[in-house]
Design a protein around this motif. Structure first.
Motif: not given
Length: 93
Positions: A48-75
């Motif tokens: 599976w692939q996900v393609i996003d456009v973000w305002e900045s890399e900082d915004a992406f990294r915050r969401f990735l590390e703080g939300t996506v990775k914990p959600a994925a790990q929980a599953l």
């Protein structure tokens, strides 16, 4: 500068993506800060692939590390790869 992010998970499925998405963004009326666009589809070589456009890399990294990775790990999701490049041009009619 806006960035384009390509996330690829060889062992991801549509169902695993959807479960992770639902945990990470439980209410689509409130997308994460800095997200411009989000697209998900089967990968060309499977997975599976996900393609996003973000305002900045900082915004992406915050969401990735703080939300996506914990959600994925929980599953119990397998890892995925993220590639980041600066957006040169865009058109959203």
């Amino acid at each position: 500068m806006a960035i384009l992010v390509v996330n690829q998970g060889a062992d991801w499925t549509k169902e695993l993506y959807q479960a992770t998405f639902d945990r990470a963004i439980p209410d689509r009326a409130y997308p994460p800060s800095g997200l411009i666009a989000h697209f998900a589809a089967p990968g060309e070589a499977g997975g599976w692939q996900v393609i996003d456009v973000w305002e900045s890399e900082d915004a992406f990294r915050r969401f990735l590390e703080g939300t996506v990775k914990p959600a994925a790990q929980a599953l119990g999701a397998p890892p995925f790869e993220s590639k980041v490049v600066e957006v040169y041009n865009s058109l959203m009619p």
